[in-house]
Motif scaffolding. Sequence first.
Motif, PDB file in Angstrom:
ATOM      1  N   ARG A   1      43.636  15.401  39.162  1.00 14.69           N
ATOM      2  CA  ARG A   1      44.142  14.327  39.895  1.00 14.69           C
ATOM      3  C   ARG A   1      45.154  13.634  38.871  1.00 14.69           C
ATOM      4  NH1 ARG A   1      41.384   9.638  37.617  1.00 14.69           N
ATOM      5  NH2 ARG A   1      39.754  10.116  36.285  1.00 14.69           N
ATOM      6  N   SER A   2      45.714  12.679  39.279  1.00 16.45           N
ATOM      7  CA  SER A   2      46.834  12.123  38.221  1.00 16.45           C
ATOM      8  C   SER A   2      46.331  11.184  37.701  1.00 16.45           C
ATOM      9  CB  SER A   2      48.135  11.526  39.352  1.00 16.45           C
ATOM     10  OG  SER A   2      47.642  10.679  39.897  1.00 16.45           O
ATOM     11  N   ILE A   3      47.003  10.645  36.590  1.00 13.97           N
ATOM     12  CA  ILE A   3      46.606   9.393  35.783  1.00 13.97           C
ATOM     13  C   ILE A   3      46.413   8.217  36.870  1.00 13.97           C
ATOM     14  CG2 ILE A   3      47.240  10.381  33.778  1.00 13.97           C
ATOM     15  CD1 ILE A   3      49.451   8.502  33.665  1.00 13.97           C
ATOM     16  N   ALA A   4      47.079   8.433  37.801  1.00 12.41           N
ATOM     17  CA  ALA A   4      46.938   6.918  39.004  1.00 12.41           C
ATOM     18  C   ALA A   4      45.509   6.968  39.353  1.00 12.41           C
ATOM     19  CB  ALA A   4      47.791   7.224  40.130  1.00 12.41           C
ATOM     20  N   GLY A   5      44.662   8.032  39.309  1.00 12.51           N
ATOM     21  CA  GLY A   5      43.352   7.803  39.940  1.00 12.51           C
ATOM     22  C   GLY A   5      43.184   7.769  41.281  1.00 12.51           C
ATOM     23  N   MET A   6      44.287   8.296  41.910  1.00  9.87           N
ATOM     24  CA  MET A   6      43.875   8.424  43.348  1.00  9.87           C
ATOM     25  C   MET A   6      44.681   9.803  43.565  1.00  9.87           C
ATOM     26  SD  MET A   6      47.071   5.432  44.501  1.00  9.87           S
ATOM     27  CE  MET A   6      46.564   4.374  43.930  1.00  9.87           C
ATOM     28  N   SER A   7      44.721  10.315  45.130  1.00 15.51           N
ATOM     29  CA  SER A   7      45.086  11.468  45.460  1.00 15.51           C
ATOM     30  C   SER A   7      46.934  11.175  45.583  1.00 15.51           C
ATOM     31  CB  SER A   7      44.949  11.898  46.894  1.00 15.51           C
ATOM     32  OG  SER A   7      45.596  10.734  47.886  1.00 15.51           O
ATOM     33  N   SER A   8      47.425  12.300  45.442  1.00 18.25           N
ATOM     34  CA  SER A   8      48.943  12.423  45.197  1.00 18.25           C
ATOM     35  C   SER A   8      49.450  11.853  46.369  1.00 18.25           C
ATOM     36  CB  SER A   8      49.619  13.957  45.056  1.00 18.25           C
ATOM     37  OG  SER A   8      48.873  14.719  45.835  1.00 18.25           O
ATOM     38  N   ALA A   9      49.147  12.127  47.664  1.00 18.28           N
ATOM     39  CA  ALA A   9      49.670  11.587  48.883  1.00 18.28           C
ATOM     40  C   ALA A   9      49.519  10.110  48.987  1.00 18.28           C
ATOM     41  CB  ALA A   9      49.026  12.311  49.904  1.00 18.28           C
ATOM     42  N   LYS A  10      48.448   9.707  48.633  1.00 18.28           N
ATOM     43  CA  LYS A  10      48.029   8.081  48.614  1.00 18.28           C
ATOM     44  C   LYS A  10      49.130   7.155  47.847  1.00 18.28           C
ATOM     45  CE  LYS A  10      44.507   4.785  48.226  1.00 18.28           C
ATOM     46  NZ  LYS A  10      43.016   4.462  48.242  1.00 18.28           N
ATOM     47  N   LEU A  11      49.301   8.036  46.576  1.00 18.74           N
ATOM     48  CA  LEU A  11      50.102   7.383  45.408  1.00 18.74           C
ATOM     49  C   LEU A  11      51.719   7.263  46.012  1.00 18.74           C
ATOM     50  CD1 LEU A  11      50.965   6.089  42.800  1.00 18.74           C
ATOM     51  CD2 LEU A  11      51.413   8.526  42.014  1.00 18.74           C
ATOM     52  N   VAL A  12      51.911   8.411  46.651  1.00 21.85           N
ATOM     53  CA  VAL A  12      53.380   8.547  47.276  1.00 21.85           C
ATOM     54  C   VAL A  12      53.688   7.568  48.550  1.00 21.85           C
ATOM     55  CG1 VAL A  12      55.248   9.715  48.490  1.00 21.85           C
ATOM     56  CG2 VAL A  12      53.994  10.740  46.295  1.00 21.85           C
ATOM     57  N   ASN A  13      52.501   7.387  49.291  1.00 21.84           N
ATOM     58  CA  ASN A  13      52.662   6.506  50.462  1.00 21.84           C
ATOM     59  C   ASN A  13      52.577   4.990  49.963  1.00 21.84           C
ATOM     60  OD1 ASN A  13      52.756   8.236  52.475  1.00 21.84           O
ATOM     61  ND2 ASN A  13      50.672   8.751  52.597  1.00 21.84           N
ATOM     62  N   GLN A  14      51.851   4.748  48.988  1.00 23.06           N
ATOM     63  CA  GLN A  14      51.826   3.441  48.317  1.00 23.06           C
ATOM     64  C   GLN A  14      53.383   2.989  47.676  1.00 23.06           C
ATOM     65  OE1 GLN A  14      48.719   2.179  45.833  1.00 23.06           O
ATOM     66  NE2 GLN A  14      47.177   2.610  47.319  1.00 23.06           N
ATOM     67  N   LEU A  15      53.903   3.859  47.152  1.00 23.58           N
ATOM     68  CA  LEU A  15      55.112   3.556  46.182  1.00 23.58           C
ATOM     69  C   LEU A  15      56.262   3.493  47.242  1.00 23.58           C
ATOM     70  CD1 LEU A  15      54.812   5.628  43.106  1.00 23.58           C
ATOM     71  CD2 LEU A  15      54.734   3.276  43.355  1.00 23.58           C
ATOM     72  N   LYS A  16      56.201   4.432  48.321  1.00 20.47           N
ATOM     73  CA  LYS A  16      57.164   4.676  49.228  1.00 20.47           C
ATOM     74  C   LYS A  16      58.591   5.261  48.291  1.00 20.47           C
ATOM     75  CE  LYS A  16      55.010   2.603  52.602  1.00 20.47           C
ATOM     76  NZ  LYS A  16      54.421   3.484  53.667  1.00 20.47           N
ATOM     77  N   ASP A  17      58.327   5.990  47.616  1.00 22.66           N
ATOM     78  CA  ASP A  17      59.158   6.832  46.535  1.00 22.66           C
ATOM     79  C   ASP A  17      58.962   8.153  46.325  1.00 22.66           C
ATOM     80  OD1 ASP A  17      61.405   6.779  45.385  1.00 22.66           O
ATOM     81  OD2 ASP A  17      61.215   4.652  44.501  1.00 22.66           O
ATOM     82  N   SER A  18      59.836   8.752  45.744  1.00 21.14           N
ATOM     83  CA  SER A  18      59.401  10.191  45.391  1.00 21.14           C
ATOM     84  C   SER A  18      58.745  10.414  44.100  1.00 21.14           C
ATOM     85  CB  SER A  18      60.785  11.040  45.250  1.00 21.14           C
ATOM     86  OG  SER A  18      61.427  11.103  46.635  1.00 21.14           O
ATOM     87  N   VAL A  19      57.656  11.234  43.972  1.00 17.17           N
ATOM     88  CA  VAL A  19      57.078  11.539  42.772  1.00 17.17           C
ATOM     89  C   VAL A  19      57.094  13.071  42.587  1.00 17.17           C
ATOM     90  CG1 VAL A  19      54.959  11.189  41.390  1.00 17.17           C
ATOM     91  CG2 VAL A  19      55.669   9.380  43.157  1.00 17.17           C
TER      92      VAL A  19
END
Length: 279
Positions: free
Chosen positions: A123-141
């Motif tokens: 898992r990333s240091i965001a503490g959430m799934s990669s897909a969820k992080l990208v969907n929240q940011l609305k940006d590329s990671v």
Amino acid sequence: MVHFIFPTNFSKTTRGIIATFMREILQAQPSQNIEVTLLHAYGVPTSGVHMMRNISEKLRETAQEDIQYELQILKRELGHFNNLRINTWIAEGSLSNVLSRFQSDSGPALVVMGLRSEGNFTRSIAGMSSAKLVNQLKDSVLFLPENKKFSRIQNITFATDLQDFSNQRDFIEFLGFARFFGAEINFVHIDNGKVQQPERRFEEIFLPALQKFSVPYKFQKLQASDVSDAIQGYAEQTNSQLIAIIERDDNFFIDFFRANVGDEIVESRRFPLLMISEN
């Protein structure tokens, strides 16, 4: 100027990922000016106003000290590159919220997220799934697994469902990233029979931008029951150093394949993965 944002939790793992990635970038383009921002988000308890104020101030002081320490270490490792500028940024809040606020102030930049292995999952240091992080940011990671040495990108596997997407800005930035390295893009579509005339559909969606950027590319369609495994297998066959996908808000991959392909690729830790937000 190329700008990368590195969220950091001050761990040795994250520090190593950042240094390795940046060393390859700087060696690949010694004449290109590059900016790096070390970013740290810290949380504060949500009860007790006086306590919250005191804790918030203390956490900010500690975070400032820690990020300056990280900055000095990174400068020791990469300071001999004259084309590199390193900044720091800390803020209170969740990582996704802090990243969104930073990007609205600083302009376009690629978020690069280190991944750490934890038993049977990553898992990333965001503490959430990669897909969820990208969907929240609305940006590329760009997700970089800790056990995979980042090497110069010469071939990129771009997995596509051949559906429309509105985020042309990030796709254009992706093409610029590929051109930055002089990389070839190997587009691959896992054919489940849902898309009629895949070759023609590919040209409708991608060809205008590809012709504008003059990026070398190929298109391949494959049939497979395990989508993520097929994508990674194709990446290995084409000697790709990176996989890229468009992450769907409506969970297209989950609906059709019963699993989030992006999360599965991240969990496998076989390749770095660039997730481009659909919108």
